[in-house]
Design an enzyme around this catalytic site. Structure first.
Site, PDB file in Angstrom:
ATOM      1  N   HIS A   5      27.580  31.906  51.643  1.00  0.00           N
ATOM      2  CA  HIS A   5      26.822  31.302  50.545  1.00  0.00           C
ATOM      3  C   HIS A   5      25.398  30.952  50.989  1.00  0.00           C
ATOM      4  O   HIS A   5      24.418  31.369  50.369  1.00  0.00           O
ATOM      5  CB  HIS A   5      27.561  30.056  50.041  1.00  0.00           C
TER       6      HIS A   5
ATOM      7  N   GLU B  54      21.783  28.849  42.457  1.00  0.00           N
ATOM      8  CA  GLU B  54      23.170  28.635  42.882  1.00  0.00           C
ATOM      9  C   GLU B  54      24.162  29.616  42.257  1.00  0.00           C
ATOM     10  O   GLU B  54      25.130  30.022  42.898  1.00  0.00           O
ATOM     11  CB  GLU B  54      23.595  27.191  42.587  1.00  0.00           C
TER      12      GLU B  54
ATOM     13  N   ASP C  72      19.424  16.545  40.012  1.00  0.00           N
ATOM     14  CA  ASP C  72      20.727  16.444  40.647  1.00  0.00           C
ATOM     15  C   ASP C  72      21.813  16.029  39.673  1.00  0.00           C
ATOM     16  O   ASP C  72      22.901  15.662  40.082  1.00  0.00           O
ATOM     17  CB  ASP C  72      20.650  15.492  41.839  1.00  0.00           C
TER      18      ASP C  72
ATOM     19  N   TYR D 192      27.015  26.719  39.466  1.00  0.00           N
ATOM     20  CA  TYR D 192      27.544  27.685  40.426  1.00  0.00           C
ATOM     21  C   TYR D 192      28.512  28.657  39.745  1.00  0.00           C
ATOM     22  O   TYR D 192      28.382  29.864  39.843  1.00  0.00           O
ATOM     23  CB  TYR D 192      28.303  26.974  41.559  1.00  0.00           C
TER      24      TYR D 192
HETATM   25  N1  BES Z   1      21.632  24.393  47.952  1.00  0.00           N
HETATM   26  C1  BES Z   1      22.941  23.866  48.035  1.00  0.00           C
HETATM   27  C2  BES Z   1      23.001  22.429  48.444  1.00  0.00           C
HETATM   28  C3  BES Z   1      22.314  21.481  47.483  1.00  0.00           C
HETATM   29  C4  BES Z   1      22.404  21.656  46.120  1.00  0.00           C
HETATM   30  C5  BES Z   1      21.605  20.407  47.977  1.00  0.00           C
HETATM   31  C6  BES Z   1      21.767  20.775  45.258  1.00  0.00           C
HETATM   32  C7  BES Z   1      20.977  19.538  47.133  1.00  0.00           C
HETATM   33  C8  BES Z   1      21.049  19.710  45.764  1.00  0.00           C
HETATM   34  C9  BES Z   1      23.811  24.686  48.989  1.00  0.00           C
HETATM   35  O1  BES Z   1      23.501  26.021  49.022  1.00  0.00           O
HETATM   36  C10 BES Z   1      25.234  24.591  48.498  1.00  0.00           C
HETATM   37  O2  BES Z   1      25.489  25.056  47.426  1.00  0.00           O
HETATM   38  N2  BES Z   1      26.136  24.009  49.288  1.00  0.00           N
HETATM   39  C11 BES Z   1      27.529  23.869  48.930  1.00  0.00           C
HETATM   40  C12 BES Z   1      28.391  24.828  49.696  1.00  0.00           C
HETATM   41  C13 BES Z   1      28.691  26.099  48.992  1.00  0.00           C
HETATM   42  C14 BES Z   1      29.696  26.910  49.783  1.00  0.00           C
HETATM   43  C15 BES Z   1      29.111  25.978  47.564  1.00  0.00           C
HETATM   44  C16 BES Z   1      27.978  22.473  49.326  1.00  0.00           C
HETATM   45  O3  BES Z   1      27.185  21.744  49.903  1.00  0.00           O
HETATM   46  O4  BES Z   1      29.121  22.128  49.065  1.00  0.00           O
HETATM   47 ZN    ZN Z   2      23.915  26.988  47.257  1.00  0.00          ZN
END
Ligand code: BES
Ligand code: ZN
Length: 625
Positions: free
Chosen positions: A319, A342, A396, A404
């Site tokens: 991811h 996302e 947020d 997603y």
């Molecule tokens: N970009 C995101 C993390 C994020 C999103 C930080 C929104 C701050 C605000 C990252 O790519 C992400 O999606 N992380 C996921 C893991 C993924 C496997 C779905 C997480 O942190 O759970």
């Molecule tokens: Zn992400």
């Protein structure tokens, strides 16, 4: 409603023409100030003056928990622009210089989360130097003391997304405004450092009061991708372009877990074109890292809870790596369009997983996602089930299952209609044509129509592009996934519900997602005896797989199952990943006096270990009002 139609006209009709005027890296048309949509999460006025490059010269003071020094900003501005507006939150500004002289500046009223506008008088200058320091409680920074790390040495890491960079760098904090950066950071002698940039000094250089480390990012990136980490770090290579960084206690486990990174990169490149960032390394952080992963360019930041010991949670790396195309190369211009980051990334993550681990696993992941979408639609307000979010939403407060899950499902539905070859060709060209540019939902839909639909009315009707992009819920052509493996899990759930013993379950033969599916689909009310049978047979309290443990603890809390409380307490005090921590506290709070007492007791101990982002969220759950 945001004025999305007007931006479409502007963005598509007015391509930037002038060449790079800054000499600050790659092909770069930013000096001409191409139009951007209004970003309600930033005070910047990028149509007047825009930051092109940030040069940081800072010292990391672990005693005072501050970064202190200067940020030098190179600026492009309209000829008649007198000032530039930056975003700042909690920074102490000591002085500003422009063109060799002290510059006038004002800092407006600070709003919660968004912070304050900092307006600097340019006086004809196109470079300003800001002398400043961060606050010890800067939202982007977590300073860990010796007791909070495995090494017993202090640690600092940043987390910029979505709008936290303004708490450590005074710049224009809007994802449409791309900036190159370089940095010189003085840190204690006994620590090492990484950034989301090329490391120029692999061991640092002698400097007063420590060692100075230098970095540079020559590709223009949105500043939410500026990132820094300092600690007792070691490196292990996993391939020619890939490797892991972590504290000594975790670095070997991390390297072993993420052995497939190089192959993942090859799969992604084959599908979507060359990886443009040079190296791809992963920093495995201490357990308080608030996210699963963060796609900082060249250096993904990741939670240690992704290390299960059996490589079963590595789709997280797929991811974050996928963001090297969707997000870091082509970036949502405003947070209301974060599904472009996302959702696309979740789709690509699936494609990488499928190529590496097979279609059956890909389908299982699709179903887990599908369930999330259905829950969001059933429980959420309809407004947050849109991909393009309306109103001021989007930094947020979006719903992950939508941004997603529905986002990825949109692309899978397109794939099912136009075919895999056609979507692959389109996406590759999309990433090439829009590389290093901001993207909006309108711009993507218009581009897809221009390149794929091309006036074919029956195809247009079949796709339902506008319904997907702008309406709540799921369009009628949404593709419901199916998995034979999950059908077999359903039979096991039925057998267990009918009184069958846990020892009859094919648990040992199940992969992580099958175990998750089993635990997630068991009825929420179980007798003590049934939970005892599950726990003793499968040793769920002891599992080292964070996803399975989370699903087990969720079931246990729903049943006020005391034998799981020590495991729950251990999990909530040993890691601080928001995705696990928040729902477990919320589940406890729904369990009357039993759960609330546990929540308060555990949180009293756990809170100081949590990142400010997570502590803030759990405060609202455990101490409402
Ligand atoms: N970009 C995101 C993390 C994020 C999103 C930080 C929104 C701050 C605000 C990252 O790519 C992400 O999606 N992380 C996921 C893991 C993924 C496997 C779905 C997480 O942190 O759970
Ligand atoms: Zn992400």
């Amino acid at each position: 409603m945001l004025a999305r139609r007007t931006f479409l006209a502007a963005a598509v009709a007015a391509p930037a023409l002038s060449a790079c005027a800054t000499g600050m890296g790659g092909s770069d048309n930013r000096a001409s100030l191409p139009p951007l949509p209004h970003d309600p999460h930033s005070h910047a006025r990028p149509d007047e003056a825009r930051v092109l490059h940030v040069s940081l010269d800072l010292r990391a003071d672990f005693q005072r928990k501050v970064l202190s020094g200067t940020a030098t900003l190179d600026i492009a501005a309209k000829p008649d622009a007198h000032e530039i507006v930056l975003d700042v939150l909690g920074l102490t500004i000591r002085s500003v210089h422009a063109g060799g002289a002290e510059a006038q500046y004002t800092i407006g009223t600070s709003e919660e989360e968004i912070g304050a506008p900092m307006t600097v008088q340019l006086n004809g200058a196109r470079r300003i130097i800001i002398d400043y320091e961060t606050s010890p409680d800067a939202g982007a920074l977590q300073w860990l003391d010796e007791a909070q790390t495995a090494s017993g040495k202090p640690f600092l890491f940043s987390q910029g997304e979505s709008i936290l960079t303004r708490t450590w760098v005074p710049t224009q904090d809007s994802p449409g405004i791309r900036q190159t950066y370089d940095a010189r950071i003085v840190i204690p002698d006994n620590l090492k450092m990484v950034m989301s940039a090329e490391m120029l000094t692999p061991n640092g250089e002698a400097a007063e009061g420590g060692r100075a480390w230098r970095y540079r990012m020559t590709h223009p990136i949105p500043c939410y991708l500026f990132a820094i980490a300092i600690g007792d770090l070691e490196f292990r290579s996993t391939g020619p372009r890939t490797g892991v960084w972590s504290e000594p206690a975790t670095v070997d486990a991390a390297a072993n877990e993420f052995v497939d990174m190089e192959r993942m990169l090859e799969v992604a490149e084959r599908l979507y074109g060359p990886y443009r960032w040079g190296r791809y390394d992963v920093l495995v952080l201490p357990p308080s890292f608030p996210y699963g992963g963060m796609e900082n360019p060249r250096m993904t930041f990741a939670t240690p809870t992704a290390i299960a010991g059996d490589r079963s949670l590595v789709s997280l790396i797929a991811h974050e790596m996928a963001h090297s195309w969707s997000g870091n190369l082509v970036t949502n211009a405003v947070w209301a369009d974060s599904w472009l980051n996302e959702g696309f990334t979740t789709y690509i993550e699936g494609r990488i997983d499928e190529a590496l681990y097979g279609v059956e696993q890909y389908k299982m992941a699709q179903i887990l996602t599908w369930v999330g979408i259905q829950n969001a639609i059933r429980n959420g307000p309809p407004d947050v089930t849109r991909l393009h979010l309306i109103g001021e939403r989007g930094a947020d407060d979006s719903n992950g299952s939508i941004v997603y899950g529905k986002g990825a499902l949109f692309l899978r539905t397109i794939e099912s209609i136009i075919g895999r070859g056609a979507i692959d060709t389109y996406l590759k060209s999309y990433f090439n044509r829009f590389a290093f540019q901001p993207m909006t939902t309108d711009r993507f839909i218009a581009d897809f129509r221009a390149n794929v639909v091309r006036g074919n009315e029956s195809l247009e009707r079949q796709l339902q592009l506008d319904a997907w992009a702008y309406e709540p819920g799921l369009p009628s052509n949404a593709l419901e996934p199916h998995s034979d493996a999950f059908d077999r899990v359903a039979q096991q759930v039925a057998a267990f519900n009918a009184g069958g013993p846990a020892s009859a379950l094919p648990w040992a033969n199940w992969i992580t997602m099958e175990r998750q599916r089993f635990l997630q689909t068991l009825p929420r009310t179980e007798t003590r005896a049934r939970l005892d049978d599950l726990e003793r047979t499968l040793q769920l309290n002891e599992t080292g797989n964070s996803e399975v443990l989370f699903d087990w603890l969720s079931l246990a809390v729903a049943n006020r199952y005391d034998p799981a409380v020590p495991s729950l307490e251990h999990f909530l005090t040993r890691q601080g990943r928001g995705k696990f921590v928040r729902p477990l506290y919320a589940a406890l709070m729904r369990q009357g006096a039993w759960g609330q007492a546990h929540a308060r007791r555990i949180y009293a101990e756990a809170r100081r270990g949590y990142h400010p982002i997570v502590a803030g969220a759990v405060d609202r759950i455990v101490r409402p009002g």
